[in-house]
Design a protein around this motif. Structure first.
Motif, PDB file in Angstrom:
ATOM      1  N   CYS A  26       0.398  -1.377   0.237  1.00  0.00           N
ATOM      2  CA  CYS A  26      -0.219   0.205   0.251  1.00  0.00           C
ATOM      3  C   CYS A  26       0.787   1.564  -0.250  1.00  0.00           C
ATOM      4  N   ALA A  27       2.052   0.956  -0.085  1.00  0.00           N
ATOM      5  CA  ALA A  27       3.049   2.463  -0.572  1.00  0.00           C
ATOM      6  C   ALA A  27       4.756   2.067  -0.840  1.00  0.00           C
ATOM      7  N   SER A  28       4.406   2.047  -1.741  1.00  0.00           N
ATOM      8  CA  SER A  28       5.244   1.165  -3.490  1.00  0.00           C
ATOM      9  C   SER A  28       6.822   2.237  -2.870  1.00  0.00           C
ATOM     10  N   GLY A  29       7.718   1.788  -2.643  1.00  0.00           N
ATOM     11  CA  GLY A  29       8.706   2.905  -2.774  1.00  0.00           C
ATOM     12  C   GLY A  29       9.364   3.316  -1.476  1.00  0.00           C
ATOM     13  N   LEU A  30       8.195   3.231  -0.338  1.00  0.00           N
ATOM     14  CA  LEU A  30       7.963   4.369   0.950  1.00  0.00           C
ATOM     15  C   LEU A  30       9.510   3.628   1.769  1.00  0.00           C
ATOM     16  N   GLU A  31       9.770   1.691   1.983  1.00  0.00           N
ATOM     17  CA  GLU A  31      10.383   1.536   2.552  1.00  0.00           C
ATOM     18  C   GLU A  31      11.992   2.116   2.149  1.00  0.00           C
ATOM     19  N   ALA A  32      12.372   1.972   0.637  1.00  0.00           N
ATOM     20  CA  ALA A  32      13.530   2.329   0.119  1.00  0.00           C
ATOM     21  C   ALA A  32      13.722   4.278   0.811  1.00  0.00           C
ATOM     22  N   GLN A  33      12.323   4.858   0.137  1.00  0.00           N
ATOM     23  CA  GLN A  33      13.150   6.752   1.386  1.00  0.00           C
ATOM     24  C   GLN A  33      13.219   5.943   2.860  1.00  0.00           C
ATOM     25  N   LEU A  34      12.717   5.708   2.836  1.00  0.00           N
ATOM     26  CA  LEU A  34      12.462   5.271   4.535  1.00  0.00           C
ATOM     27  C   LEU A  34      14.267   4.934   5.381  1.00  0.00           C
ATOM     28  N   VAL A  35      14.616   3.849   4.454  1.00  0.00           N
ATOM     29  CA  VAL A  35      16.079   2.968   4.760  1.00  0.00           C
ATOM     30  C   VAL A  35      17.207   4.188   4.397  1.00  0.00           C
ATOM     31  N   ALA A  36      16.725   5.078   2.915  1.00  0.00           N
ATOM     32  CA  ALA A  36      17.390   6.301   2.991  1.00  0.00           C
ATOM     33  C   ALA A  36      17.631   6.996   4.138  1.00  0.00           C
ATOM     34  N   ASP A  37      16.770   7.721   4.651  1.00  0.00           N
ATOM     35  CA  ASP A  37      16.804   8.369   5.552  1.00  0.00           C
ATOM     36  C   ASP A  37      17.473   7.773   7.293  1.00  0.00           C
ATOM     37  N   GLY A  38      17.972   6.477   6.834  1.00  0.00           N
ATOM     38  CA  GLY A  38      18.422   6.050   8.781  1.00  0.00           C
ATOM     39  C   GLY A  38      17.262   5.564   9.079  1.00  0.00           C
ATOM     40  N   PHE A  39      16.274   4.572   8.606  1.00  0.00           N
ATOM     41  CA  PHE A  39      15.613   3.582   9.264  1.00  0.00           C
ATOM     42  C   PHE A  39      16.263   2.118   9.407  1.00  0.00           C
ATOM     43  N   THR A  40      15.992   1.036  10.122  1.00  0.00           N
ATOM     44  CA  THR A  40      16.197  -0.344   9.621  1.00  0.00           C
ATOM     45  C   THR A  40      14.567  -0.889   9.871  1.00  0.00           C
ATOM     46  N   VAL A  41      14.466  -1.447   8.950  1.00  0.00           N
ATOM     47  CA  VAL A  41      13.970  -2.410   9.431  1.00  0.00           C
ATOM     48  C   VAL A  41      13.615  -3.248   9.583  1.00  0.00           C
TER      49      VAL A  41
END
Length: 250
Positions: free
Chosen positions: A76-91
């Motif tokens: 439901c949020a295509s591409g959001l994971e990549a944006q978050l990881v680029a901002d320092g988020f971790t899965v």
């Protein structure tokens, strides 16, 4: 199905005591706790999300003294994971969610010496929460804020079930969020150690789900934490349907 589940997550967080809307995101703020498992964000399904939106989201978490964290249905949020990881988020995790519809629900056998009931007093609510905390390895003492949160959820149309022995001991239980769009999340299915391996988790799940369907809910959904719980949920009629992502940053 993914969109309906994600819409229910948005609704659940919007019903927190102090929700915060940040562009395409909703943060489910609760002033009574700093737990990241309660204070987290989710995107509105299909919304366009920019880098500026993510920056604003993190700032809103920081301003509230909370850990920036999201949970959402991945598709439901295509591409959001990549944006978050680029901002320092971790899965943190990827979980399959399972759904149940009324025609699929299967009631397990009745358990001798255990009664399933809705907690109707704060004493009973505290007993249920204490059993859940103990089962999940947390502080077994239920806080007044925890009790108030459960009371508020029930008052809004949510469901709670506790398993009680003949001598009045709470052996476990669980809850379900108020249905939105005829969809509700079942969560917190817990059984204290002395009462495990007797089919109680399945009985609690089935009873919660049955009660949801009597209120008009069409879809109940939950997540399994491992193979054992997966089998429990499948036996009462749940089937895998999609993936949810857990992601956060310090």
């Amino acid at each position: 199905m993914d969109v309906r589940i994600q819409q229910s997550v948005v609704a659940n967080l919007s019903n927190r005591p102090a929700p915060v809307e940040v562009g395409p995101f909703v943060i489910g703020m609760d002033p009574t706790t700093t737990s990241p498992h309660i204070n987290y964000a989710t995107p509105r399904p299909g919304a366009a999300i920019t880098a500026a939106d993510v920056t604003a989201l993190v700032a809103a978490f920081r301003a509230a003294g909370r850990k920036p964290r999201l949970e959402y249905v991945s598709s439901c949020a295509s591409g959001l994971e990549a944006q978050l990881v680029a901002d320092g988020f971790t899965v943190e995790a990827r979980h399959t969610y399972l759904i149940c519809v009324p025609s699929a629900l299967t009631a397990p056998p009745t358990l001798d010496g255990l009664n399933l009931r809705e907690p109707g007093t704060d004493v009973q609510r505290a007993a249920l929460i204490s059993a859940q905390n103990e089962a999940f390895g947390g502080d077994p003492v239920a806080s007044t804020a925890d009790v108030a949160r459960l009371r508020r959820q029930q008052g809004a149309g949510g469901v709670a079930v506790m398993a009680v022995t003949d001598d009045g001991t709470c052996a476990g239980g669980g809850g379900a969020a108020p249905p939105t769009g005829a969809v509700s999340e079942v969560a917190g299915i817990a059984v204290r150690t002395p009462f495990r391996r007797r089919g109680l988790a399945g009985a609690i799940t089935a009873e919660l789900t049955r009660r949801l369907f009597t209120t008009g809910a069409e879809i109940a959904w939950l997540e399994a934490s491992g193979e054992d719980s997966w089998r429990v949920y499948e036996r009462v009629g749940y089937r895998p349907a999609g993936e949810r992502l857990y992601i956060g940053t310090n």
